[in-house]
Scaffold this active site. Structure first.
Site, PDB file in Angstrom:
ATOM      1  N   SER A  65      40.396   6.223  -3.866  1.00  0.00           N
ATOM      2  CA  SER A  65      40.000   5.819  -2.332  1.00  0.00           C
ATOM      3  C   SER A  65      40.307   6.847  -1.390  1.00  0.00           C
ATOM      4  CB  SER A  65      40.879   4.511  -2.067  1.00  0.00           C
ATOM      5  OG  SER A  65      40.193   3.777  -0.915  1.00  0.00           O
ATOM      6  N   PHE A 127      43.828  -6.561   2.831  1.00  0.00           N
ATOM      7  CA  PHE A 127      43.300  -5.192   2.316  1.00  0.00           C
ATOM      8  C   PHE A 127      43.286  -5.411   0.607  1.00  0.00           C
ATOM      9  CE2 PHE A 127      44.374  -0.993   0.695  1.00  0.00           C
ATOM     10  CZ  PHE A 127      42.901  -0.201   0.737  1.00  0.00           C
ATOM     11  N   ASP A 188      32.894  -3.156  -6.266  1.00  0.00           N
ATOM     12  CA  ASP A 188      33.639  -2.650  -5.349  1.00  0.00           C
ATOM     13  C   ASP A 188      33.301  -3.385  -3.896  1.00  0.00           C
ATOM     14  OD1 ASP A 188      35.111  -1.000  -3.524  1.00  0.00           O
ATOM     15  OD2 ASP A 188      35.143   0.498  -5.010  1.00  0.00           O
ATOM     16  N   HIS A 216      37.473  -2.377  -6.575  1.00  0.00           N
ATOM     17  CA  HIS A 216      38.012  -1.026  -5.961  1.00  0.00           C
ATOM     18  C   HIS A 216      39.530  -0.827  -6.749  1.00  0.00           C
ATOM     19  CE1 HIS A 216      38.311   1.709  -2.686  1.00  0.00           C
ATOM     20  NE2 HIS A 216      39.397   1.487  -2.399  1.00  0.00           N
TER      21      HIS A 216
END
Length: 242
Positions: A65, A127, A188, A216
């Site tokens: 990331s 998140f 993702d 992800h």
């Protein structure tokens, strides 16, 4: 020669998240997890300066990331002083722009940034949920990810979020002449797998692969699969000598 590989984590999560991947890489190479900078400036160059000063040269750079975006930019800076680059669930531009559409929509990013300012703990939890979205066991993976959330929301978290938006690695990826591999996740929710084709078009040489049926957070979801792909690529890049 035993290859050395530095792993950089992503935004909002600690480096221990990458430990299963580092272990899956085994004794074949020397894998080390390095923390992201803890800076309050959102200037990407300042973050790269800090990494340049702290991380060893003549090694592979890899990251997940935000860590992958920083690794990509640093690899381009170092040129021949970087033996190779691997990014995991990273994009050339994290936030979409007129000439790079396969990325997070700008309004989605703006809402997330506002949430991080107003309610950082809740935003970090959201998140983790987004990182797990698309996984075979999204609920279980989300719980694992939440265990690695940073326990306090310092100013550097907001700065890192802004670095994500400001980094534009298109020139970096196009100019880095060393071996590079970019691994994306099919499901993702943060970095669209559709970016793969555009990423591949940037590379002077290298590979872009999409792992099927994962999120992800695939660094925690499928560490063995990732490690196998990474080791194969490094081995091929150096004529089978690993």
């Amino acid at each position: 020669m035993t290859e050395r590989l530095i792993l950089l984590p992503g935004w909002g999560l600690d480096g221990a998240l990458l430990q299963p991947l580092a272990q899956a890489l085994g004794d074949t190479l020397q894998a080390e997890i390095a923390p992201l900078p803890r800076l309050t400036t959102a200037d990407p160059n300042a973050w790269l300066d800090e990494l340049e000063a702290r991380l060893p040269s003549d090694c592979w750079l890899a990251g997940w990331s935000l860590g992958g975006m920083l690794a990509s930019a640093l690899a381009a800076r170092r040129g021949a002083r970087c033996r190779g680059l691997i990014s995991l669930a990273s994009n050339a531009c994290f936030v979409a722009r007129e000439d790079w559409l396969s990325a997070m929509p700008a309004d989605t990013y703006a809402a997330f940034h506002a949430g991080c300012e107003a309610t950082p703990a809740a935003t970090l939890k959201r998140f983790a949920l987004l990182c797990a979205q698309g996984a075979a066991d999204a609920r279980g993976l989300s719980r694992q990810l939440q265990a690695h959330l940073q326990t306090h929301a310092d100013e550097h978290l907001l700065a890192g979020l802004e670095v994500l938006a400001r980094l534009d690695n298109r020139n970096a990826l196009a100019s880095y002449a060393g071996p590079q591999l970019h691994l994306l996740a099919e499901q993702d929710a943060l970095v669209p797998a559709a970016a793969g084709e555009a990423l591949l078009a940037l590379l002077p040489a290298g590979e872009v692969d999409v792992l099927e049926g994962c999120s992800h957070g695939f660094v925690l979801e499928q560490p063995a699969s990732l490690a196998a792909l990474m080791l194969d690529f490094i081995c091929e890049a150096h004529d089978g000598d690993l």
